[in-house]
Enzyme design. Structure first.
Site, mmCIF file in Angstrom:
data_model
loop_
_atom_site.group_PDB
_atom_site.id
_atom_site.type_symbol
_atom_site.label_atom_id
_atom_site.label_comp_id
_atom_site.label_asym_id
_atom_site.label_seq_id
_atom_site.Cartn_x
_atom_site.Cartn_y
_atom_site.Cartn_z
ATOM 1 N N SER A 67 0.397 1.750 2.304
ATOM 2 C CA SER A 67 -0.647 2.298 1.420
ATOM 3 C C SER A 67 -1.896 2.769 2.152
ATOM 4 O O SER A 67 -2.746 3.413 1.534
ATOM 5 C CB SER A 67 -1.049 1.263 0.387
ATOM 6 N N LYS A 70 -2.609 6.336 1.753
ATOM 7 C CA LYS A 70 -3.160 6.880 0.500
ATOM 8 C C LYS A 70 -4.587 7.407 0.691
ATOM 9 O O LYS A 70 -5.040 8.285 -0.048
ATOM 10 C CB LYS A 70 -3.083 5.811 -0.599
ATOM 11 N N TYR A 192 6.693 10.728 -1.058
ATOM 12 C CA TYR A 192 5.911 9.483 -1.146
ATOM 13 C C TYR A 192 6.518 8.399 -0.247
ATOM 14 O O TYR A 192 5.797 7.710 0.480
ATOM 15 C CB TYR A 192 5.853 9.017 -2.609
ATOM 16 N N TYR A 243 -6.173 -3.683 -3.321
ATOM 17 C CA TYR A 243 -5.408 -4.195 -4.455
ATOM 18 C C TYR A 243 -6.343 -4.887 -5.441
ATOM 19 O O TYR A 243 -7.467 -4.444 -5.664
ATOM 20 C CB TYR A 243 -4.271 -5.117 -3.979
ATOM 21 N N VAL A 261 0.981 -2.850 2.457
ATOM 22 C CA VAL A 261 1.863 -4.013 2.480
ATOM 23 C C VAL A 261 2.586 -4.200 3.822
ATOM 24 O O VAL A 261 3.266 -5.201 4.022
ATOM 25 C CB VAL A 261 2.894 -4.021 1.324
#
Ligand code: GLU
Length: 307
Positions: A67, A70, A192, A243, A261
């Protein structure tokens, strides 16, 4: 503190302290290819505005960026279409797990922020729609900013993510039903999963995030984001980047940060430096146990923070 501070002594002190942590958490196991990572690994790097990097431990070992990517896709889309993106994705903390479906129906297929999976899928769909090769464009950007042409996608992790990707597929199809994903869902998912499976080291990612500390300026001196857009990305990282624990992260670390993660976390000291830390053991919210502790110690020991 001087601008050309040598960060090595502080990094060495942190690495020593991390070595005594009683519990390092557990690697993510919902993506089987990530489950075998060793929670004993630890690396940390700090890159200053000129691209000098200081590191300790496994700072040159590639790991699954997940992530963390992102942040970069968000920046690439903001650079292309600016404010229009915010019609499709919000910028509020979700208060729900990163892969949750529940809020999406109440909120008409508009994800709360670009860093939960639903929001990141919308961003990648925009990048794919606007440029035609979302994962490829991201990889080129990361290679250019890190100065490492060897950065690559781990195809074993892509296969593992695809094989266990039902929840991401559900999110993408659901948003497509609201018209908030416009390209073909299978193409979006492929990009993705490739995006998440890029491997890079702490050194690479600290360098690649440099534009966020340089108020939008890339490594080659060109501008990616306006000063205001760079501030916006940092602000969303601070409020939504770790998160369901962004409040605790802001309290402990006091910097914009984004975790993945794979156990990595990037953090930004605007106008000063960028950091990346990696250790694969996660806490129950999905953040690296040693990573958060190390960043907490860094801002405490150096006094560098946005507050
Ligand atoms: N590839 C992971 C997923 O989509 C990314 C999750 C993360 O790092 O937060 O589930």
């Amino acid at each position: 503190m001087s601008q050309d501070q040598d960060f090595r002594p502080v990094l060495e002190q942190i690495a020593e302290e991390i070595g005594t942590l009683p519990d390092r958490g557990r690697p993510a196991d919902y993506i089987p290819a990530l489950a075998c990572a060793d929670p004993g690994r630890f690396g940390m790097a700090v890159a200053d505005l000129d691209g000098h990097v200081y590191g300790v431990g496994d700072w040159r070992t590639p790991f699954s960026a997940q992530s963390i990517t992102k942040v970069f896709t968000l920046a690439l889309v903001l650079a292309k279409e600016g404010e229009a993106l915010w019609d499709r994705v919000g910028r509020e903390p979700s208060g729900n797990p990163f892969n949750s479906l529940v809020q999406l129906e109440y909120e008409n297929g508009i994800p709360r922020n670009p860093f939960i999976n639903a929001g990141a899928l919308v961003v990648t769909d925009r990048l794919q729609t606007l440029g035609g090769d979302a994962a490829g464009e991201l990889l080129s950007f990361l290679r250019a900013e890190s100065g490492n042409p060897g950065l690559a996608v781990n195809t074993e992790v892509v296969a593992s993510e695809s094989a266990h990707g039902d929840r991401n597929a559900a999110l993408a199809h659901f948003m497509a039903s609201y018209g908030n994903v416009t390209g073909p869902v299978p193409v979006l998912l492929e990009h993705y999963f490739r995006q998440c499976s890029i491997e890079a080291s702490c050194e690479d990612l600290a360098l690649a995030a440099g534009f966020l500390a340089r108020h939008g300026i890339r490594a080659d001196g060109s501008r990616l984001l306006s000063r205001s857009q760079a501030k916006q990305v940092n602000a969303v990282m601070l409020t939504c980047g770790t998160y369901d624990a962004a409040g605790d992260f802001a309290y402990r670390v006091g910097l914009p940060g984004k975790s993945g993660v794979g156990g990595g976390i990037i953090a930004v000291v605007p106008g000063r430096c960028t950091l990346c830390v990696w250790s694969p053991g996660l806490d129950r919210r999905g953040n690296s146990v040693a990573g958060v502790t190390a960043l907490d110690r860094f801002t405490t020991l150096t006094g560098l923070s946005v507050f």
